[in-house]
Scaffold this motif. Structure first.
Motif, PDB file in Angstrom:
ATOM      1  N   CYS A   1      80.972   6.331  34.465  1.00 50.79           N
ATOM      2  CA  CYS A   1      81.230   4.882  34.506  1.00 50.79           C
ATOM      3  C   CYS A   1      82.249   4.511  33.431  1.00 50.79           C
ATOM      4  O   CYS A   1      82.116   4.911  32.276  1.00 50.79           O
ATOM      5  CB  CYS A   1      79.918   4.136  34.273  1.00 50.79           C
ATOM      6  SG  CYS A   1      80.100   2.347  34.102  1.00 50.79           S
ATOM      7  N   ILE A   2      83.274   3.746  33.823  1.00 49.39           N
ATOM      8  CA  ILE A   2      84.322   3.351  32.873  1.00 49.39           C
ATOM      9  C   ILE A   2      84.121   1.919  32.361  1.00 49.39           C
ATOM     10  O   ILE A   2      85.024   1.329  31.782  1.00 49.39           O
ATOM     11  CB  ILE A   2      85.727   3.496  33.497  1.00 49.39           C
ATOM     12  CG1 ILE A   2      85.856   2.640  34.773  1.00 49.39           C
ATOM     13  CG2 ILE A   2      86.028   4.963  33.799  1.00 49.39           C
ATOM     14  CD1 ILE A   2      87.282   2.536  35.318  1.00 49.39           C
TER      15      ILE A   2
ATOM     16  N   CYS B   1      83.934  -0.953  33.797  1.00 52.37           N
ATOM     17  CA  CYS B   1      84.835  -1.996  34.303  1.00 52.37           C
ATOM     18  C   CYS B   1      84.086  -3.279  34.631  1.00 52.37           C
ATOM     19  O   CYS B   1      84.666  -4.359  34.645  1.00 52.37           O
ATOM     20  CB  CYS B   1      85.597  -1.489  35.523  1.00 52.37           C
ATOM     21  SG  CYS B   1      84.572  -1.321  37.006  1.00 52.37           S
ATOM     22  N   GLY B   2      82.799  -3.153  34.950  1.00 54.44           N
ATOM     23  CA  GLY B   2      81.981  -4.334  35.221  1.00 54.44           C
ATOM     24  C   GLY B   2      82.099  -4.909  36.620  1.00 54.44           C
ATOM     25  O   GLY B   2      81.462  -5.915  36.935  1.00 54.44           O
TER      26      GLY B   2
ATOM     27  N   CYS C   1      81.034  -3.890  39.495  1.00 49.33           N
ATOM     28  CA  CYS C   1      79.852  -3.788  40.363  1.00 49.33           C
ATOM     29  C   CYS C   1      78.795  -4.846  40.052  1.00 49.33           C
ATOM     30  O   CYS C   1      78.031  -5.238  40.940  1.00 49.33           O
ATOM     31  CB  CYS C   1      79.230  -2.400  40.270  1.00 49.33           C
ATOM     32  SG  CYS C   1      78.770  -1.918  38.580  1.00 49.33           S
TER      33      CYS C   1
ATOM     34  N   CYS D   1      83.200   0.391  43.244  1.00 47.52           N
ATOM     35  CA  CYS D   1      83.367   1.221  42.039  1.00 47.52           C
ATOM     36  C   CYS D   1      84.651   2.040  42.110  1.00 47.52           C
ATOM     37  O   CYS D   1      84.825   2.855  43.015  1.00 47.52           O
ATOM     38  CB  CYS D   1      82.172   2.147  41.868  1.00 47.52           C
ATOM     39  SG  CYS D   1      82.330   3.173  40.391  1.00 47.52           S
TER      40      CYS D   1
HETATM   41 FE1  SF4 Z   1      81.658   1.759  38.648  1.00 46.80          FE
HETATM   42 FE2  SF4 Z   1      80.206  -0.361  37.925  1.00 46.80          FE
HETATM   43 FE3  SF4 Z   1      80.802   1.495  36.130  1.00 46.80          FE
HETATM   44 FE4  SF4 Z   1      82.717  -0.117  37.069  1.00 46.80          FE
HETATM   45  S1  SF4 Z   1      80.933  -0.733  35.826  1.00 46.80           S
HETATM   46  S2  SF4 Z   1      82.880   2.099  36.796  1.00 46.80           S
HETATM   47  S3  SF4 Z   1      82.074  -0.412  39.206  1.00 46.80           S
HETATM   48  S4  SF4 Z   1      79.537   1.770  37.936  1.00 46.80           S
END
Ligand code: SF4
Ligand code: F3S
Length: 104
Positions: free
Chosen positions: A39-40, A42-43, A45, A20
């Motif tokens: 959480c941004i 980004c996918g 994880c 992350c």
């Molecule tokens: Fe973190 Fe997952 Fe959110 Fe991405 S999608 S920012 S890796 S929790």
């Protein structure tokens, strides 16, 4: 946002923590949650979780998990470094109804 769901409970592999980019995982005794405001999306994880416990909240039926992630991200400590997974993690992988049985 992405959310952590049932199959994380007692598996807690923690591979998600390592990838992350914004360190938005929070740790309970038996599972992790994602802070929805941090959480941004980004996918990154989602495919890293061996238990397939992470999904985008745009998938149907995840409302209760979004609520749970938000509630406990505000209560639990931030986790940024992966530790060893529980020795018995695989025994719980795929078990039904873990929230009711083991959540903490
Ligand atoms: Fe973190 Fe997952 Fe959110 Fe991405 S999608 S920012 S890796 S929790
Ligand atoms: Fe849980 Fe998967 Fe992370 S099991 S701790 S969401 S890698």
């Amino acid at each position: 946002t992405y959310v952590v769901t049932d199959n994380c409970i007692r598996c807690k592999y923690m591979d998600c923590v390592e990838v992350c980019p914004v360190d938005c995982f929070y740790e309970g005794e038996n599972m992790l949650v994602i802070h929805p405001d941090e959480c941004i999306d980004c996918g990154v994880c989602e495919p890293e979780c061996p238990a397939e416990a992470i999904s985008p909240d745009t998938e149907p039926g995840l409302d209760k998990w979004l609520t749970l992630n938000a509630e406990y991200a505000a209560k639990w400590p931030n986790i940024t470094i992966k530790r060893d997974t529980p020795a018995d993690a695989e025994e719980f992988d795929g078990e039904e109804g873990k929230l009711e049985k083991y959540f903490s």
